[in-house]
Design a protein around this motif. Sequence first.
Motif, short mmCIF file in Angstrom:
data_model
loop_
_atom_site.label_atom_id
_atom_site.label_comp_id
_atom_site.label_asym_id
_atom_site.label_seq_id
_atom_site.Cartn_x
_atom_site.Cartn_y
_atom_site.Cartn_z
N UNK A 97 -61.07 23.81 -31.61
CA UNK A 97 -60.45 24.02 -30.37
C UNK A 97 -59.34 23.44 -29.85
N UNK A 98 -58.91 22.54 -30.69
CA UNK A 98 -57.69 21.40 -30.51
C UNK A 98 -56.43 21.96 -30.38
N UNK A 99 -55.92 22.99 -29.76
CA UNK A 99 -54.75 23.56 -29.81
C UNK A 99 -53.84 22.84 -29.14
N UNK A 100 -52.61 22.96 -29.43
CA UNK A 100 -51.47 22.31 -28.79
C UNK A 100 -50.78 23.05 -27.56
N UNK A 101 -51.58 23.27 -26.59
CA UNK A 101 -51.13 24.13 -25.54
C UNK A 101 -51.57 23.29 -24.26
N UNK A 102 -50.92 23.57 -23.13
CA UNK A 102 -50.94 23.28 -21.83
C UNK A 102 -52.33 22.85 -21.37
N UNK A 103 -53.03 24.03 -21.62
CA UNK A 103 -54.37 24.27 -21.02
C UNK A 103 -55.35 23.30 -21.76
N UNK A 104 -54.92 22.84 -22.79
CA UNK A 104 -55.81 21.84 -23.62
C UNK A 104 -55.24 20.11 -23.33
N UNK A 105 -54.58 20.18 -22.40
CA UNK A 105 -53.92 18.86 -21.76
C UNK A 105 -54.25 18.35 -20.44
N UNK A 106 -54.45 16.93 -20.36
CA UNK A 106 -54.18 16.58 -18.76
C UNK A 106 -53.09 15.81 -18.67
N UNK A 107 -52.34 15.55 -17.60
CA UNK A 107 -51.35 14.49 -17.61
C UNK A 107 -52.01 13.16 -16.74
N UNK A 108 -52.16 12.10 -17.51
CA UNK A 108 -52.89 10.97 -17.16
C UNK A 108 -52.07 9.69 -17.29
N UNK A 109 -52.13 8.72 -16.50
CA UNK A 109 -51.48 7.46 -16.54
C UNK A 109 -51.97 7.07 -17.81
N UNK A 110 -51.30 5.89 -18.25
CA UNK A 110 -51.97 5.04 -19.53
C UNK A 110 -53.19 4.62 -19.32
N UNK A 111 -53.68 4.12 -17.93
CA UNK A 111 -55.01 3.45 -17.93
C UNK A 111 -55.91 4.38 -17.99
N UNK A 112 -55.78 5.76 -17.35
CA UNK A 112 -56.74 6.60 -17.19
C UNK A 112 -56.72 7.34 -18.60
N UNK A 113 -55.59 7.55 -19.29
CA UNK A 113 -55.58 8.09 -20.69
C UNK A 113 -56.79 7.27 -21.66
N UNK A 114 -56.48 5.91 -21.66
CA UNK A 114 -57.34 5.17 -22.17
C UNK A 114 -58.62 5.18 -21.92
N UNK A 115 -59.25 5.22 -20.64
CA UNK A 115 -60.38 5.27 -20.17
C UNK A 115 -60.92 6.77 -20.57
N UNK A 116 -60.12 7.75 -20.39
CA UNK A 116 -60.49 9.22 -20.82
C UNK A 116 -60.94 9.17 -22.24
N UNK A 117 -60.12 8.49 -23.17
CA UNK A 117 -60.40 8.55 -24.60
C UNK A 117 -61.42 7.69 -25.09
N UNK A 118 -61.99 6.67 -24.19
CA UNK A 118 -62.92 5.81 -24.65
C UNK A 118 -64.34 6.50 -23.82
#
Length: 181
Positions: A97-118
């Motif tokens: 389900x990992x399509x490259x579409x806007x609905x599969x994305x979140x705009x996150x600052x670097x620190x929140x992106x890292x926390x989300x990925x972890x």
Amino acid sequence: AGPSTFAGRGCNPFFFSTSYNNDQVHAATGQAAQDAGHRRVFLLTPNYQAGRDAFAGFKSRFRGEVVPAYADQCAICRLKEVRLLDAAHIVADREEAGAAVVTNGLSLCSIHHRAYDQDLVGVSPDRRVHVSRRLLEDEDGPMLELLKGFHRQPITVPHARSRRPDPERLAARFERFLASA
């Protein structure tokens, strides 16, 4: 050139390369496209590991339409410094389900992106921020206290309903967050 799957998070301690990884040149190209202000691109890569690495490298630096859909701000903290914003995948590219579409994305600052990925921060299908139990119970200074303050708060979403995060993808990703908690 070497396959990127042997570097980074999935690093193989028995693999040594004196060359570059397949994604490095393409990451620079993605950054150049981003810096030039391109919003939409079409990528054509071969369907084998080097092509998949090239695609992933480009997308690692190209924010495309995701960050502008969120009015150039972090969905969690509303930071508006675009140099610190990333387009984070809800479901990774390598997943079905990992399509490259806007609905599969979140705009996150670097620190929140890292926390989300972890999986230290999750976003539920009702678009609320959840901070991991481990972090909620920890005491580690003002930055962590600020992060805890977002627990159960709604994220900012794009104005256009058609560009908002897909609830099914959020649910799948939230299950992963809950399982790691």
